[in-house]
Design an enzyme around this catalytic site. Structure first.
Site, PDB file in Angstrom:
ATOM      1  N   ASN A 162       0.850  -1.193   0.000  1.00 39.22           N
ATOM      2  CA  ASN A 162       0.000   0.000   0.000  1.00 39.22           C
ATOM      3  C   ASN A 162       0.884   1.239   0.000  1.00 39.22           C
ATOM      4  OD1 ASN A 162       0.571  -0.872   2.702  1.00 39.22           O
ATOM      5  ND2 ASN A 162      -1.082   0.373   3.531  1.00 39.22           N
ATOM      6  N   GLU A 169       0.407   5.236   0.583  1.00 35.53           N
ATOM      7  CA  GLU A 169      -0.537   6.273   1.036  1.00 35.53           C
ATOM      8  C   GLU A 169      -0.096   7.660   0.574  1.00 35.53           C
ATOM      9  OE1 GLU A 169      -1.041   5.592   5.259  1.00 35.53           O
ATOM     10  OE2 GLU A 169      -2.270   3.815   4.842  1.00 35.53           O
ATOM     11  N   CYS A 184      -4.041   0.491  -2.526  1.00 35.20           N
ATOM     12  CA  CYS A 184      -3.900  -0.741  -1.767  1.00 35.20           C
ATOM     13  C   CYS A 184      -2.784  -1.618  -2.333  1.00 35.20           C
ATOM     14  CB  CYS A 184      -5.207  -1.531  -1.820  1.00 35.20           C
ATOM     15  SG  CYS A 184      -6.544  -0.794  -0.861  1.00 35.20           S
ATOM     16  N   GLU A 208      -2.872  -4.837  -3.042  1.00 31.94           N
ATOM     17  CA  GLU A 208      -3.328  -5.736  -4.113  1.00 31.94           C
ATOM     18  C   GLU A 208      -3.311  -5.011  -5.456  1.00 31.94           C
ATOM     19  OE1 GLU A 208      -4.724  -4.923  -1.246  1.00 31.94           O
ATOM     20  OE2 GLU A 208      -6.260  -6.378  -0.661  1.00 31.94           O
ATOM     21  N   CYS A 265     -10.016  -5.453   0.635  1.00 32.33           N
ATOM     22  CA  CYS A 265     -11.138  -4.509   0.764  1.00 32.33           C
ATOM     23  C   CYS A 265     -12.106  -4.702  -0.407  1.00 32.33           C
ATOM     24  CB  CYS A 265     -10.632  -3.075   0.817  1.00 32.33           C
ATOM     25  SG  CYS A 265     -10.108  -2.417  -0.777  1.00 32.33           S
ATOM     26  N   CYS A 282     -10.722  -3.779  -3.888  1.00 31.85           N
ATOM     27  CA  CYS A 282      -9.728  -4.761  -4.379  1.00 31.85           C
ATOM     28  C   CYS A 282     -10.404  -6.046  -4.816  1.00 31.85           C
ATOM     29  CB  CYS A 282      -8.668  -5.025  -3.312  1.00 31.85           C
ATOM     30  SG  CYS A 282      -7.525  -3.636  -3.178  1.00 31.85           S
TER      31      CYS A 282
HETATM   32  N1  THU Z   1      -5.274  -1.563   2.468  1.00 28.99           N
HETATM   33  C1  THU Z   1      -4.708  -2.366   1.506  1.00 28.99           C
HETATM   34  O1  THU Z   1      -3.571  -2.137   1.071  1.00 28.99           O
HETATM   35  N2  THU Z   1      -5.436  -3.425   1.065  1.00 28.99           N
HETATM   36  C2  THU Z   1      -6.689  -3.747   1.514  1.00 28.99           C
HETATM   37  O2  THU Z   1      -7.358  -4.598   0.944  1.00 28.99           O
HETATM   38  C3  THU Z   1      -7.205  -3.077   2.704  1.00 28.99           C
HETATM   39  C4  THU Z   1      -6.600  -1.749   2.994  1.00 28.99           C
HETATM   40  C5  THU Z   1      -4.496  -0.389   2.932  1.00 28.99           C
HETATM   41  C6  THU Z   1      -5.024   0.914   2.417  1.00 28.99           C
HETATM   42  C7  THU Z   1      -4.498   1.886   3.467  1.00 28.99           C
HETATM   43  O3  THU Z   1      -3.188   2.288   3.093  1.00 28.99           O
HETATM   44  C8  THU Z   1      -4.405   1.054   4.726  1.00 28.99           C
HETATM   45  O4  THU Z   1      -4.525  -0.296   4.329  1.00 28.99           O
HETATM   46  C9  THU Z   1      -5.481   1.368   5.750  1.00 28.99           C
HETATM   47  O5  THU Z   1      -6.730   1.324   5.178  1.00 28.99           O
END
Ligand code: THU
Length: 122
Positions: free
Chosen positions: A41, A43, A52, A54, A81, A84
């Site tokens: 991920n 940000e 994310c 994935e 999530c 994804c």
């Molecule tokens: N996140 C992912 O990378 N994948 C997911 O399927 C769930 C959430 C990340 C996004 C964000 O940077 C952090 O988790 C908190 O939501």
């Protein structure tokens, strides 16, 4: 085995850029030809712009030439999530493994993760 991809994803997660949530996520996707692509991920200070793990793994695979149907398995450090899950569906990933909130590794399919999927009408 996709369980191994989850183990690998847990190592990859250390490279996540998540200074806001501090929630490090990793993903490793394996193509049918054996190539593997890492994702984390990433940000951003403008929070909704983050991506994310994935998505970044799948984007790396696409950048290397993979198309829907070319990806046989993905391992993720956490349950994917909702958005994804739509990506996993789009790329018809054969097998999805992730570590659930209870600490157990689950292996499933995009169809189980996202029933009654939405597709663009032809
Ligand atoms: N996140 C992912 O990378 N994948 C997911 O399927 C769930 C959430 C990340 C996004 C964000 O940077 C952090 O988790 C908190 O939501």
């Amino acid at each position: 085995m996709s369980r191994e991809l989850v183990d690998r994803a847990e190592q990859v997660a250390a490279r996540a850029y998540a200074p806001y949530s501090r929630y490090l996520v990793g993903a490793v996707v394996r193509a049918r030809d054996g190539r593997e692509f890492d994702g984390v991920n990433v940000e951003n200070a403008a929070y909704p712009l983050g991506i994310c793990a994935e998505k970044s793994a799948i984007a790396a695979a696409v950048t290397a030439g993979c198309k829907p149907g070319d990806l046989e398995a993905i391992g993720i450090t956490a349950s994917p999530c909702g958005g994804c899950r739509q990506w996993l569906h789009e790329f018809r990933i054969g097998e999805v493994s992730y570590r659930g909130a209870d600490g157990e590794i689950r292996t499933t399919t995009p169809a189980e993760l996202l029933p009654d999927t939405w597709d663009l009408p032809e």
